[in-house]
Write a protein that holds these residues in place. Structure first.
Motif, PDB file in Angstrom:
ATOM      1  N   CYS A  93       0.833  -1.209   0.000  1.00 40.51           N
ATOM      2  CA  CYS A  93       0.000   0.000   0.000  1.00 40.51           C
ATOM      3  C   CYS A  93       0.868   1.259   0.000  1.00 40.51           C
ATOM      4  O   CYS A  93       0.592   2.219  -0.734  1.00 40.51           O
ATOM      5  N   ALA A  94       1.924   1.248   0.822  1.00 45.49           N
ATOM      6  CA  ALA A  94       2.822   2.404   0.891  1.00 45.49           C
ATOM      7  C   ALA A  94       3.522   2.633  -0.444  1.00 45.49           C
ATOM      8  O   ALA A  94       3.701   3.779  -0.881  1.00 45.49           O
ATOM      9  N   LEU A  95       3.904   1.533  -1.115  1.00 40.03           N
ATOM     10  CA  LEU A  95       4.583   1.635  -2.402  1.00 40.03           C
ATOM     11  C   LEU A  95       3.670   2.267  -3.455  1.00 40.03           C
ATOM     12  O   LEU A  95       4.080   3.167  -4.207  1.00 40.03           O
ATOM     13  N   VAL A  96       2.422   1.812  -3.509  1.00 36.15           N
ATOM     14  CA  VAL A  96       1.464   2.371  -4.470  1.00 36.15           C
ATOM     15  C   VAL A  96       1.173   3.833  -4.149  1.00 36.15           C
ATOM     16  O   VAL A  96       1.095   4.681  -5.044  1.00 36.15           O
ATOM     17  N   ALA A  97       1.019   4.147  -2.856  1.00 36.71           N
ATOM     18  CA  ALA A  97       0.752   5.536  -2.446  1.00 36.71           C
ATOM     19  C   ALA A  97       1.892   6.456  -2.875  1.00 36.71           C
ATOM     20  O   ALA A  97       1.665   7.576  -3.351  1.00 36.71           O
ATOM     21  N   ALA A  98       3.135   5.974  -2.716  1.00 34.15           N
ATOM     22  CA  ALA A  98       4.297   6.789  -3.095  1.00 34.15           C
ATOM     23  C   ALA A  98       4.386   6.931  -4.609  1.00 34.15           C
ATOM     24  O   ALA A  98       4.617   8.032  -5.134  1.00 34.15           O
ATOM     25  N   GLY A  99       4.188   5.828  -5.334  1.00 41.12           N
ATOM     26  CA  GLY A  99       4.229   5.893  -6.792  1.00 41.12           C
ATOM     27  C   GLY A  99       3.151   6.794  -7.353  1.00 41.12           C
ATOM     28  O   GLY A  99       3.350   7.497  -8.346  1.00 41.12           O
ATOM     29  N   ALA A 100       1.991   6.809  -6.687  1.00 36.89           N
ATOM     30  CA  ALA A 100       0.863   7.623  -7.159  1.00 36.89           C
ATOM     31  C   ALA A 100       1.099   9.113  -6.963  1.00 36.89           C
ATOM     32  O   ALA A 100       0.384   9.928  -7.568  1.00 36.89           O
ATOM     33  N   CYS A 101       2.082   9.490  -6.147  1.00 37.13           N
ATOM     34  CA  CYS A 101       2.412  10.921  -6.009  1.00 37.13           C
ATOM     35  C   CYS A 101       2.810  11.524  -7.344  1.00 37.13           C
ATOM     36  O   CYS A 101       2.692  12.741  -7.539  1.00 37.13           O
ATOM     37  N   THR A 102       3.280  10.679  -8.255  1.00 36.64           N
ATOM     38  CA  THR A 102       3.656  11.188  -9.580  1.00 36.64           C
ATOM     39  C   THR A 102       2.446  11.704 -10.342  1.00 36.64           C
ATOM     40  O   THR A 102       2.604  12.372 -11.369  1.00 36.64           O
ATOM     41  N   GLY A 103       1.223  11.394  -9.851  1.00 40.32           N
ATOM     42  CA  GLY A 103       0.013  11.875 -10.508  1.00 40.32           C
ATOM     43  C   GLY A 103      -0.028  13.382 -10.640  1.00 40.32           C
ATOM     44  O   GLY A 103      -0.573  13.916 -11.607  1.00 40.32           O
ATOM     45  N   ILE A 104       0.537  14.106  -9.658  1.00 46.27           N
ATOM     46  CA  ILE A 104       0.576  15.568  -9.765  1.00 46.27           C
ATOM     47  C   ILE A 104       1.960  16.080 -10.151  1.00 46.27           C
ATOM     48  O   ILE A 104       2.147  17.290 -10.322  1.00 46.27           O
ATOM     49  N   LEU A 105       2.943  15.174 -10.288  1.00 49.29           N
ATOM     50  CA  LEU A 105       4.307  15.610 -10.547  1.00 49.29           C
ATOM     51  C   LEU A 105       4.737  15.385 -11.991  1.00 49.29           C
ATOM     52  O   LEU A 105       5.599  16.088 -12.500  1.00 49.29           O
ATOM     53  N   ILE A 106       4.147  14.392 -12.649  1.00 56.40           N
ATOM     54  CA  ILE A 106       4.480  14.115 -14.050  1.00 56.40           C
ATOM     55  C   ILE A 106       3.417  14.745 -14.940  1.00 56.40           C
ATOM     56  O   ILE A 106       2.225  14.538 -14.719  1.00 56.40           O
TER      57      ILE A 106
ATOM     58  N   VAL B 220      10.270  12.739 -13.567  1.00 55.57           N
ATOM     59  CA  VAL B 220      10.969  11.467 -13.774  1.00 55.57           C
ATOM     60  C   VAL B 220      11.921  11.190 -12.607  1.00 55.57           C
ATOM     61  O   VAL B 220      12.065  10.036 -12.170  1.00 55.57           O
ATOM     62  N   LEU B 221      12.571  12.220 -12.086  1.00 54.20           N
ATOM     63  CA  LEU B 221      13.466  12.037 -10.939  1.00 54.20           C
ATOM     64  C   LEU B 221      12.713  11.516  -9.719  1.00 54.20           C
ATOM     65  O   LEU B 221      13.202  10.631  -9.002  1.00 54.20           O
ATOM     66  N   ILE B 222      11.517  12.051  -9.472  1.00 54.43           N
ATOM     67  CA  ILE B 222      10.700  11.556  -8.362  1.00 54.43           C
ATOM     68  C   ILE B 222      10.329  10.099  -8.591  1.00 54.43           C
ATOM     69  O   ILE B 222      10.389   9.260  -7.672  1.00 54.43           O
ATOM     70  N   LEU B 223       9.944   9.769  -9.826  1.00 52.60           N
ATOM     71  CA  LEU B 223       9.590   8.384 -10.162  1.00 52.60           C
ATOM     72  C   LEU B 223      10.783   7.455  -9.900  1.00 52.60           C
ATOM     73  O   LEU B 223      10.633   6.389  -9.288  1.00 52.60           O
ATOM     74  N   LEU B 224      11.973   7.864 -10.333  1.00 59.37           N
ATOM     75  CA  LEU B 224      13.172   7.055 -10.131  1.00 59.37           C
ATOM     76  C   LEU B 224      13.524   6.937  -8.652  1.00 59.37           C
ATOM     77  O   LEU B 224      14.015   5.886  -8.201  1.00 59.37           O
ATOM     78  N   SER B 225      13.267   7.999  -7.874  1.00 59.63           N
ATOM     79  CA  SER B 225      13.581   7.952  -6.436  1.00 59.63           C
ATOM     80  C   SER B 225      12.712   6.927  -5.719  1.00 59.63           C
ATOM     81  O   SER B 225      13.175   6.233  -4.810  1.00 59.63           O
ATOM     82  N   VAL B 226      11.436   6.814  -6.120  1.00 56.01           N
ATOM     83  CA  VAL B 226      10.550   5.811  -5.518  1.00 56.01           C
ATOM     84  C   VAL B 226      11.001   4.409  -5.916  1.00 56.01           C
ATOM     85  O   VAL B 226      11.023   3.489  -5.079  1.00 56.01           O
ATOM     86  N   MET B 227      11.388   4.231  -7.188  1.00 55.12           N
ATOM     87  CA  MET B 227      11.919   2.939  -7.625  1.00 55.12           C
ATOM     88  C   MET B 227      13.179   2.565  -6.844  1.00 55.12           C
ATOM     89  O   MET B 227      13.344   1.414  -6.417  1.00 55.12           O
TER      90      MET B 227
ATOM     91  N   MET C  63      12.077  11.240  -1.699  1.00 59.73           N
ATOM     92  CA  MET C  63      11.362  12.307  -2.390  1.00 59.73           C
ATOM     93  C   MET C  63      11.763  13.676  -1.851  1.00 59.73           C
ATOM     94  O   MET C  63      11.863  14.649  -2.599  1.00 59.73           O
ATOM     95  N   LEU C  64      12.000  13.745  -0.541  1.00 57.55           N
ATOM     96  CA  LEU C  64      12.456  14.998   0.070  1.00 57.55           C
ATOM     97  C   LEU C  64      13.822  15.401  -0.482  1.00 57.55           C
ATOM     98  O   LEU C  64      14.066  16.589  -0.763  1.00 57.55           O
ATOM     99  N   ALA C  65      14.702  14.422  -0.655  1.00 55.23           N
ATOM    100  CA  ALA C  65      16.031  14.713  -1.217  1.00 55.23           C
ATOM    101  C   ALA C  65      15.904  15.281  -2.629  1.00 55.23           C
ATOM    102  O   ALA C  65      16.607  16.243  -2.992  1.00 55.23           O
ATOM    103  N   ILE C  66      14.994  14.725  -3.433  1.00 57.23           N
ATOM    104  CA  ILE C  66      14.792  15.228  -4.798  1.00 57.23           C
ATOM    105  C   ILE C  66      14.199  16.634  -4.766  1.00 57.23           C
ATOM    106  O   ILE C  66      14.581  17.510  -5.558  1.00 57.23           O
TER     107      ILE C  66
END
Length: 437
Positions: free
Chosen positions: A152-165, A194-201, A418-421
């Motif tokens: 659930c945490a992984l999906v929630a973090a990946g979904a943050c890209t919804g407003i970032l990409i 893309v950087l945020i997406l890569l940081s979650v990966m 994500m904070l680092a990015i």
């Protein structure tokens, strides 16, 4: 003497005219009153008490605020995302993501994050991203060996890209508020997103290596990847139309959203995954989401005008620069403010209220307007998974029935990366400005 006394009284009235409505707004939020009502009450109270602008401004601004061609893109992107979920095209995007990244050691987890990125290129909404991807992948992740709260945490973090990409609804709104072209912001946001997406990966890969949740041994199969991409060609066509049309200059964001929605409907009918009887239900679902966003925008703009007339942004800049003139510390303070705000409130009111407040401070320390917009949206995005109030945490909890507390235990690696990015974006302007220059 009399003139000095009258000036002091005016300062007291203006001060209380700001703080009393502000306190009332906080109380109403704690009482779970709808945010657009809270903002409307606060705006009217400030106008009434201070008299800085006529109260009739509220009625005029309600219509002026939403009378925008660019704003039409918001319900259209929401509609496109809903159509993709209803027609099963969102599942095709996930299949392509899994065929692309499934051979890595953390294959399914990485594929899930990439799938969130694909869906973000269509919906422009993090909540829609979390709900759509969560329904499909969380049980599969759990079956693969991931603890369900971590999935659930992984999906929630990946979904943050919804407003970032791009195309992001948030960039449309902040562009509307600050008078910046949404197309420019979409282009500037490509690398940071893309950087945020890569940081979650990366976070998932590190956690997976430490905990050993998944150890994929399947090699990359080009033939399978090619077949999966071909099977998902219609799903991939939608983000291609949206991003290709905007970046090439053929479409405005609003026009691309309309073309994408129409294309998704045609594909659904062509593949017989969409019936004419489904359209009213899809429109109803999209209207409910749009009906949450648009009233907030309408009510927030008069509040922003009132704060500007009270010179609150200037006072805030003066207060912050009196504490420190170090731009690096000010960027850290802004990140903290935006993360907390993103944790407590939805993106739209945060943008309309905080963007005019923080922009003068950002300009004071040498930030470009576009750079500030990217930095702000990225920082707000972190708040969506920041315990205890992160919006995406509630979405995936609602989808799966997993308690918020359990999910919150696993989000911190994603928050830190994500904070680092976000800080990197704040400190290094060219990350946001390279493509538009």
């Amino acid at each position: 003497m009399l003139q000095q006394y009258l000036m002091q009284q005016e300062e007291i009235i203006l001060g209380w005219g700001f703080f009393l409505p502000l306190i009332a707004m906080v109380v109403l939020i704690l009482l779970a009153v709808r945010i657009w009502v809270v903002i409307g009450v606060g705006s009217f109270a400030m106008l009434l008490i201070t008299g800085v602008l006529p109260p009739t401004l509220l009625g005029e601004a309600l219509f002026d605020g939403i009378d925008s061609f660019a704003l039409i893109a918001v319900p259209l992107f929401i509609l496109t995302g809903d159509i993709l979920v209803r027609t099963g095209l969102s599942g095709k995007l996930l299949d392509v993501a899994e065929a692309t990244m499934g051979s890595t050691r953390s294959g399914l987890g990485t594929s899930t994050v990439l799938g969130c990125g694909f869906f973000a290129c269509i919906s422009g909404s993090d909540a829609a991203d979390a709900a759509a991807i969560g329904r499909i992948t969380i049980d599969r992740l759990a079956a693969k060996g991931y603890p369900k709260p971590y999935a659930c945490a992984l999906v929630a973090a990946g979904a943050c890209t919804g407003i970032l990409i791009p195309p992001s609804i948030s960039y449309i709104i902040i562009g509307l508020v600050l008078g910046i072209s949404a197309s420019t912001l979409f282009l500037a946001a490509a690398i940071p997103g893309v950087l945020i997406l890569l940081s979650v990966m990366f976070s998932n890969a590190v956690v997976n290596r430490i905990k050993g949740y998944e150890n994929s041994t399947t090699g990359f199969n080009f033939q399978y990847w090619r077949k999966t991409v071909y099977a998902g060609r219609f799903a991939l066509l939608i983000p291609f139309i949206i991003l290709g049309g905007i970046y090439s200059g053929i479409f405005t964001p609003t026009e691309s959203a309309a073309v994408a929605a129409l294309t998704a409907i045609i594909i659904g009918f062509f593949q017989r995954t969409l019936k004419l009887s489904d359209i009213p239900k899809i429109l109803e679902t999209s209207a409910k989401v749009s009906g949450v966003i648009v009233p907030i925008i309408a009510m927030s703009l008069p509040l922003a005008q009132t704060l500007a007339s009270l010179q609150v942004p200037q006072a805030f800049v003066g207060f912050m620069t009196s504490l420190t003139s170090n731009p690096y510390l000010i960027i850290i303070i802004m990140v903290a403010i935006l993360m907390i705000a993103g944790c407590v409130m939805e993106t739209t009111p945060n943008i309309v209220i905080l963007a005019p407040l923080l922009l003068p401070l950002a300009l004071e320390i040498g930030m470009n307007e576009v750079h500030f917009c990217i930095f702000m949206i990225t920082s707000l995005g972190i708040g969506f998974i920041t315990p205890p109030m992160g919006l995406n945490l509630f979405v995936v909890s609602g989808v799966t029935g997993t308690p918020i507390v359990s999910i919150s235990r696993y989000v911190f690696p994603f928050v830190f990366c994500m904070l680092a990015i976000a800080l990197l974006i704040g400190y290094v302007p060219w990350i946001s400005l390279w493509l538009i220059n």
